[in-house]
Design a protein around this motif. Sequence first.
Motif, short mmCIF file in Angstrom:
data_model
loop_
_atom_site.label_atom_id
_atom_site.label_comp_id
_atom_site.label_asym_id
_atom_site.label_seq_id
_atom_site.Cartn_x
_atom_site.Cartn_y
_atom_site.Cartn_z
N MET A 160 0.85 -1.19 0.00
CA MET A 160 0.00 0.00 0.00
C MET A 160 0.88 1.24 0.00
N ARG A 161 0.73 2.08 -1.00
CA ARG A 161 1.53 3.29 -1.08
C ARG A 161 0.94 4.35 -0.16
N THR A 162 1.79 5.00 0.61
CA THR A 162 1.35 6.00 1.57
C THR A 162 2.00 7.34 1.26
N ALA A 163 1.19 8.40 1.19
CA ALA A 163 1.72 9.73 0.93
C ALA A 163 2.52 10.22 2.12
N LEU A 164 3.67 10.87 1.82
CA LEU A 164 4.49 11.41 2.90
C LEU A 164 3.84 12.64 3.52
N ARG A 165 3.02 13.33 2.73
CA ARG A 165 2.33 14.51 3.24
C ARG A 165 0.85 14.47 2.85
N ARG A 166 0.05 14.99 3.74
CA ARG A 166 -1.34 15.32 3.46
C ARG A 166 -1.47 16.83 3.58
N ARG A 167 -2.60 17.34 3.17
CA ARG A 167 -2.83 18.77 3.32
C ARG A 167 -2.74 19.21 4.78
N ASP A 168 -3.10 18.32 5.70
CA ASP A 168 -3.17 18.68 7.11
C ASP A 168 -2.09 18.03 7.98
N GLY A 169 -1.11 17.35 7.37
CA GLY A 169 -0.10 16.72 8.21
C GLY A 169 1.02 16.06 7.41
N ARG A 170 2.04 15.63 8.14
CA ARG A 170 3.21 14.98 7.56
C ARG A 170 3.37 13.60 8.17
N LEU A 171 3.68 12.62 7.35
CA LEU A 171 3.82 11.25 7.80
C LEU A 171 4.96 11.12 8.80
N VAL A 172 4.69 10.42 9.91
CA VAL A 172 5.72 10.14 10.90
C VAL A 172 6.43 8.86 10.48
N THR A 173 7.74 8.94 10.28
CA THR A 173 8.50 7.78 9.80
C THR A 173 9.45 7.22 10.85
N ASP A 174 9.78 8.03 11.86
CA ASP A 174 10.74 7.58 12.89
C ASP A 174 9.99 7.23 14.17
N MET A 175 9.47 6.02 14.23
CA MET A 175 8.74 5.58 15.42
C MET A 175 9.06 4.11 15.68
N PRO A 176 8.89 3.65 16.92
CA PRO A 176 9.13 2.23 17.22
C PRO A 176 8.14 1.34 16.47
N ASP A 177 8.56 0.10 16.23
CA ASP A 177 7.70 -0.83 15.50
C ASP A 177 6.38 -1.08 16.22
N GLU A 178 6.42 -1.13 17.57
CA GLU A 178 5.17 -1.39 18.29
C GLU A 178 4.18 -0.24 18.14
N ARG A 179 4.68 0.97 17.89
CA ARG A 179 3.78 2.11 17.64
C ARG A 179 3.24 2.04 16.22
N ALA A 180 4.09 1.64 15.27
CA ALA A 180 3.66 1.58 13.87
C ALA A 180 2.60 0.52 13.63
N ILE A 181 2.63 -0.58 14.41
CA ILE A 181 1.69 -1.67 14.18
C ILE A 181 0.34 -1.42 14.83
N MET A 182 0.27 -0.49 15.78
CA MET A 182 -0.97 -0.32 16.55
C MET A 182 -2.19 0.01 15.69
N PRO A 183 -2.10 0.91 14.69
CA PRO A 183 -3.29 1.19 13.88
C PRO A 183 -3.78 -0.02 13.08
N PHE A 184 -2.93 -1.02 12.89
CA PHE A 184 -3.36 -2.23 12.20
C PHE A 184 -4.04 -3.20 13.17
N ILE A 185 -3.63 -3.16 14.43
CA ILE A 185 -4.24 -4.02 15.44
C ILE A 185 -5.53 -3.41 15.97
N MET A 186 -5.47 -2.11 16.28
CA MET A 186 -6.66 -1.37 16.74
C MET A 186 -7.05 -0.43 15.62
N ARG A 187 -8.00 -0.87 14.80
CA ARG A 187 -8.26 -0.20 13.53
C ARG A 187 -9.15 1.04 13.66
N ARG A 188 -9.88 1.15 14.75
CA ARG A 188 -10.81 2.27 14.88
C ARG A 188 -10.48 3.08 16.12
N ARG A 189 -10.82 4.36 16.05
CA ARG A 189 -10.54 5.25 17.17
C ARG A 189 -11.28 4.82 18.43
#
Length: 291
Positions: free
Chosen positions: A1-30
Motif C-alpha cells: 500500500m503506497r502511503t503519501a508522505l504529506r497530506r494537506r493537514d499533516g506529515r507522515l511520521v516515519t521515525d517511530m518504534p515498531d510497536e507504535r507503527a503496528i498499533m493502527p493495524f491491530i486497533m483499527r478504529r478510534r
Amino acid sequence: MRTALRRRDGRLVTDMPDERAIMPFIMRRRTESTVYFEQLVDITAAQDWVRRWNAAGGPRLSLFVLVLHEVARMLHTRPRLNRFVARRRLYERDGVYLSFGAMKEFADNAPLEMIKRRFEPDESLGAAVRSLGAAIDEARTAGVAGVDKELKLFLSLPVPLLDIAVSLFHWLDARGLLPASLTSADPMFSSAVVSNLGSLKTDAAFHHLYEHGNCPLFLVVGSIRPTPVVHDGEITIRQILPLRWTFDERIEDGLYAARSAELLRRRLEDPIGHLGLPEDAVRADRAREES
C-alpha cells in the motif's frame, strides 16, 4: 500500500518504534483505541491570577480561555500528542487547532456553535483573549454557520445517497484528498476538542471520540468544587477543577500522554511561575499592542 508522505493537514511520521507503527493495524478504529483518565487540578491560584489580570485592565479573561491557551501551549511543548491516524498511518498535524463550543444563550434548546481556531506557538495570552472573544461573539450573533449549511445540504439528500456521500467523504479523507473547504471549519479535524461543562454548572463527563474526522483528544472541563485537601501539611478547602480526558492511544503511549497532562496541571496550579505576575503580563500585553 503506497502511503503519501504529506497530506494537506499533516506529515507522515516515519521515525517511530515498531510497536507504535503496528498499533493502527491491530486497533483499527478510534473507538477501540480509547483511553480515559481524570485530573483534579487545584485551580485556586489560577482563579486569583485571572482576577488580578482583569483588575489590572487586561482584555477580559475567563478561566476557560486560560485553560484553552494552556492546552494549546502544552501541545506545542509536547508535539507527539498533536498527531492523528489516517489510513493506518501516523501523521504530525500541521499546527495546533482547538475546537470548543459556544452556546448562543443559556437555554435548553439553544443551539451550540462550534468554533475551531489555530493557536500559534508564540501567541501571547492577550492576543489569544482578544481573538477568542471576537470569535465567540461572532458565533453567538451570526446566522447559520458554514458547517451547518453543509450539513443541511447533505441532509437534503435521500437516505441512500446520503449514506453513499458520507462513505465517499470518509474514503477521500483517509487518502488526504478532501478539499480544505470541507475540513477547515470542521471541529473534528483538530488537535483536540475542549468542552466547558463548568460554564453550565455541571460536572465533567468522559466524552467519546468520533470516527468522523481525525481528532485524537477530547477534554471535558467540569465545574469547580470546594474540596478538602492536604496543603502544606494541613487540611484546607481548595478550589478543585476536574479535567476528564479521552485519548486515542494509537498516536502516542500513555506515559507521554500522562506527563503532558501533568505539565498542564503544573502550569494551571502555578500560573505566576509559568506566566509571571498578572500585572506585569498586562503591562507587557499593552506594550505589544502599542508597538
